[in-house]
Motif scaffolding. Structure first.
Motif, PDB file in Angstrom:
ATOM      1  N   VAL A 106       0.830  -1.206   0.000  1.00  0.00           N
ATOM      2  CA  VAL A 106       0.000   0.000   0.000  1.00  0.00           C
ATOM      3  C   VAL A 106       0.862   1.252   0.000  1.00  0.00           C
ATOM      4  O   VAL A 106       0.611   2.213  -0.729  1.00  0.00           O
ATOM      5  CB  VAL A 106      -0.947   0.005   1.222  1.00  0.00           C
ATOM      6  CG1 VAL A 106      -1.750   1.302   1.286  1.00  0.00           C
ATOM      7  CG2 VAL A 106      -1.870  -1.202   1.183  1.00  0.00           C
ATOM      8  N   THR A 107       1.904   1.241   0.811  1.00  0.00           N
ATOM      9  CA  THR A 107       2.820   2.379   0.862  1.00  0.00           C
ATOM     10  C   THR A 107       4.172   1.897   1.373  1.00  0.00           C
ATOM     11  O   THR A 107       4.283   0.824   1.977  1.00  0.00           O
ATOM     12  CB  THR A 107       2.270   3.499   1.769  1.00  0.00           C
ATOM     13  OG1 THR A 107       3.085   4.666   1.630  1.00  0.00           O
ATOM     14  CG2 THR A 107       2.257   3.086   3.232  1.00  0.00           C
ATOM     15  N   GLU A 108       5.186   2.701   1.099  1.00  0.00           N
ATOM     16  CA  GLU A 108       6.562   2.286   1.407  1.00  0.00           C
ATOM     17  C   GLU A 108       7.355   3.491   1.903  1.00  0.00           C
ATOM     18  O   GLU A 108       7.096   4.626   1.505  1.00  0.00           O
ATOM     19  CB  GLU A 108       7.194   1.706   0.143  1.00  0.00           C
ATOM     20  CG  GLU A 108       8.498   0.972   0.356  1.00  0.00           C
ATOM     21  CD  GLU A 108       8.978   0.289  -0.919  1.00  0.00           C
ATOM     22  OE1 GLU A 108      10.161   0.435  -1.257  1.00  0.00           O
ATOM     23  OE2 GLU A 108       8.152  -0.382  -1.578  1.00  0.00           O
ATOM     24  N   TYR A 109       8.324   3.209   2.771  1.00  0.00           N
ATOM     25  CA  TYR A 109       9.155   4.261   3.355  1.00  0.00           C
ATOM     26  C   TYR A 109      10.596   3.755   3.398  1.00  0.00           C
ATOM     27  O   TYR A 109      10.842   2.601   3.750  1.00  0.00           O
ATOM     28  CB  TYR A 109       8.658   4.590   4.768  1.00  0.00           C
ATOM     29  CG  TYR A 109       9.546   5.504   5.576  1.00  0.00           C
ATOM     30  CD1 TYR A 109       9.352   6.886   5.563  1.00  0.00           C
ATOM     31  CD2 TYR A 109      10.569   4.993   6.379  1.00  0.00           C
ATOM     32  CE1 TYR A 109      10.155   7.730   6.317  1.00  0.00           C
ATOM     33  CE2 TYR A 109      11.374   5.828   7.134  1.00  0.00           C
ATOM     34  CZ  TYR A 109      11.174   7.198   7.103  1.00  0.00           C
ATOM     35  OH  TYR A 109      11.968   8.022   7.843  1.00  0.00           O
ATOM     36  N   ASP A 126      10.264   4.810  14.267  1.00  0.00           N
ATOM     37  CA  ASP A 126       9.996   6.014  13.470  1.00  0.00           C
ATOM     38  C   ASP A 126       9.550   5.648  12.054  1.00  0.00           C
ATOM     39  O   ASP A 126       8.665   6.293  11.486  1.00  0.00           O
ATOM     40  CB  ASP A 126      11.247   6.895  13.408  1.00  0.00           C
ATOM     41  CG  ASP A 126      11.596   7.526  14.749  1.00  0.00           C
ATOM     42  OD1 ASP A 126      10.719   7.565  15.636  1.00  0.00           O
ATOM     43  OD2 ASP A 126      12.752   7.958  14.915  1.00  0.00           O
ATOM     44  N   ALA A 127      10.166   4.612  11.484  1.00  0.00           N
ATOM     45  CA  ALA A 127       9.821   4.203  10.120  1.00  0.00           C
ATOM     46  C   ALA A 127       8.398   3.670  10.054  1.00  0.00           C
ATOM     47  O   ALA A 127       7.639   4.003   9.128  1.00  0.00           O
ATOM     48  CB  ALA A 127      10.805   3.145   9.631  1.00  0.00           C
ATOM     49  N   ILE A 128       8.020   2.833  11.020  1.00  0.00           N
ATOM     50  CA  ILE A 128       6.656   2.290  11.031  1.00  0.00           C
ATOM     51  C   ILE A 128       5.644   3.409  11.220  1.00  0.00           C
ATOM     52  O   ILE A 128       4.606   3.464  10.542  1.00  0.00           O
ATOM     53  CB  ILE A 128       6.505   1.219  12.129  1.00  0.00           C
ATOM     54  CG1 ILE A 128       7.381  -0.002  11.794  1.00  0.00           C
ATOM     55  CG2 ILE A 128       5.046   0.799  12.289  1.00  0.00           C
ATOM     56  CD1 ILE A 128       7.412  -1.057  12.881  1.00  0.00           C
ATOM     57  N   THR A 129       5.946   4.335  12.117  1.00  0.00           N
ATOM     58  CA  THR A 129       5.041   5.461  12.363  1.00  0.00           C
ATOM     59  C   THR A 129       4.899   6.323  11.118  1.00  0.00           C
ATOM     60  O   THR A 129       3.785   6.723  10.746  1.00  0.00           O
ATOM     61  CB  THR A 129       5.570   6.316  13.534  1.00  0.00           C
ATOM     62  OG1 THR A 129       5.699   5.494  14.698  1.00  0.00           O
ATOM     63  CG2 THR A 129       4.626   7.467  13.839  1.00  0.00           C
ATOM     64  N   ALA A 130       6.018   6.611  10.447  1.00  0.00           N
ATOM     65  CA  ALA A 130       5.980   7.429   9.234  1.00  0.00           C
ATOM     66  C   ALA A 130       5.230   6.721   8.108  1.00  0.00           C
ATOM     67  O   ALA A 130       4.463   7.330   7.362  1.00  0.00           O
ATOM     68  CB  ALA A 130       7.401   7.770   8.786  1.00  0.00           C
ATOM     69  N   CYS A 131       5.440   5.409   8.002  1.00  0.00           N
ATOM     70  CA  CYS A 131       4.809   4.634   6.940  1.00  0.00           C
ATOM     71  C   CYS A 131       3.297   4.569   7.133  1.00  0.00           C
ATOM     72  O   CYS A 131       2.524   4.745   6.182  1.00  0.00           O
ATOM     73  CB  CYS A 131       5.407   3.235   6.904  1.00  0.00           C
ATOM     74  SG  CYS A 131       5.277   2.409   5.307  1.00  0.00           S
ATOM     75  N   THR A 132       2.864   4.323   8.347  1.00  0.00           N
ATOM     76  CA  THR A 132       1.424   4.243   8.607  1.00  0.00           C
ATOM     77  C   THR A 132       0.756   5.605   8.418  1.00  0.00           C
ATOM     78  O   THR A 132      -0.402   5.680   8.008  1.00  0.00           O
ATOM     79  CB  THR A 132       1.142   3.722  10.029  1.00  0.00           C
ATOM     80  OG1 THR A 132       1.829   4.541  10.991  1.00  0.00           O
ATOM     81  CG2 THR A 132       1.627   2.286  10.181  1.00  0.00           C
TER      82      THR A 132
END
Length: 394
Positions: A106-109, A126-132
């Protein structure tokens, strides 16, 4: 207690079985699910209604059935009924992706990877938070699992990174830290080659194969092993760490301290350095990248032939040993070697003409489906498998 005596466990098993059939077949009716699961029509209908109520299954229209104009309602997994998060840690980059229940990204970071215990844990959070945050339809309660792939020796049972030279951690209980950051969310940590192997088995080149080996030949060398449709990680997660098998007693000193490790023959930094040294000796321009080196090999520069003949020989030995020892249905190859059609053609030809105790070459060598994103897809796919085949449907 016997399973038959535990009604809640039986319900969870039956629910997961229905989800698994829907996931594997995409669209099914209640009657088809009844036939496949061998459950009663009443049980199937009751469980389906509960899954629809929980937004995990949806009705998508009528399906014509055998008989005089009979119609039935088709069902499928509601792709937006939940999400899993995949995180891939490699040498230089952290990649985080959200995957829906149809296995679609759905989306990627992406971010430059930081190493060490606290920086790594903080960066994953931080990556999971930014991705969601990039996904408008994502809700915190729709996160059904987090899968993390990492280089090194991973004790997948204890969910601990036993040792990773690339991440600069030893006996790192990453699972404990992340569980505090994401309470009540299932979290799994897996070796990156194992994750990539699982991705190929689950929905890639090795889909529907029960036994396969994934070989990564890139900056490092590693193997992921699927036996009877499950990852085989060995004691403390050390299976597949083949990069430091000594194959050349007269070879170069490896970063591990041994002489002539497989990585010193096939690892891209060593291959590039070797070619640079020989180029200087014979007075030709040294290749500055693997892309340039492979292009010049494809173009037929004579001085590269003996170098690549040695690479080919070592690849053959590695693959032959793998096939003879594990008897996989296929060997899936990922890495710089895939970018040379000439080298892969020679390697495939050597497999075709080899004498194995069974017909391996019918499938033989296959290029990886997901390339460098194999571990990312695999880390998320492992969580999908848990959702669709285990009792994690809370």
């Amino acid at each position: 207690m016997a399973i038959k005596g535990n009604l809640q466990l039986m319900k969870e098993i039956n629910t997961a079985m229905i989800m698994n059939y829907l996931h594997r077949n995409e669209k099914l009716t209640r009657a088809e699910l009844t036939r496949m699961t061998k459950l009663s029509p009443t049980t199937v209908s009751g469980l389906i209604e509960q899954l629809i109520g929980r937004n995990l299954v949806e009705i998508i229209g009528e399906k014509i059935m055998p008989g005089a104009g009979r119609r039935a309602l088709s069902l499928q997994i509601n792709k937006n009924g939940g999400y899993v998060v995949g995180v891939s840690l490699n040498v230089h980059v952290l990649t985080c992706a959200i995957m829906n229940l149809h296995g679609e990204i759905v989306t990627e970071y992406r971010a430059k990877l930081e190493v060490g215990r606290k920086p790594l844990a903080d960066q994953i959070y931080d990556a999971i938070t930014a991705c969601t945050a990039q996904t408008s339809e994502f809700r915190q309660d729709s996160m059904m699992g987090i899968g993390i792939s990492a280089p090194g020796i991973i004790d997948e049972r204890a969910k601990t990174i036993v040792y990773s030279s690339q991440l600069k951690v030893t006996n790192f209980d990453l699972h404990k830290i992340l569980s505090g950051m994401f309470p009540n969310v299932p979290i799994q940590i897996v070796n990156d080659s194992n994750a990539a192997a699982f991705a190929e088995h689950y929905f890639g080149a090795g889909k529907d194969l029960d036994n396969l080996v994934y070989l990564r030949i890139d900056d490092g060398i590693g193997a992921g092993i699927i036996v009877n449709s499950d990852i085989y990680s060995g004691k403390k997660g050390a299976a597949g760490e083949i990069g430091h098998i000594a194959v050349d007693p007269q070879g170069e000193i490896c970063k591990c301290g041994q002489v002539g490790c497989l990585e010193t023959v096939l690892g891209s930094p060593y291959v590039l350095d070797k070619c640079g040294t020989i180029a200087a000796q014979i007075g030709v321009a040294a290749p500055e990248s693997m892309e340039e080196l492979l292009a010049r090999y494809e173009a037929g520069e004579d001085w590269l032939e003996p170098i690549f003949d040695r690479i080919l020989y070592v690849c053959k030995v590695m693959i032959f040993g793998t096939v003879q020892f594990l008897s996989p249905e296929a060997v899936i190859v990922e890495g710089w070697i895939n970018r040379s059609a000439k080298l892969m053609e020679k390697l495939n030809a050597s497999v075709e003409t080899s004498s194995f105790p069974f017909v391996f070459s019918k499938i033989g060598l296959m290029p990886a489906t997901f390339g460098e994103k194999g571990a990312l897809y695999g880390s998320a796919a492992l969580m999908l498998q848990k959702i669709f085949s285990a009792s994690v449907l809370k």
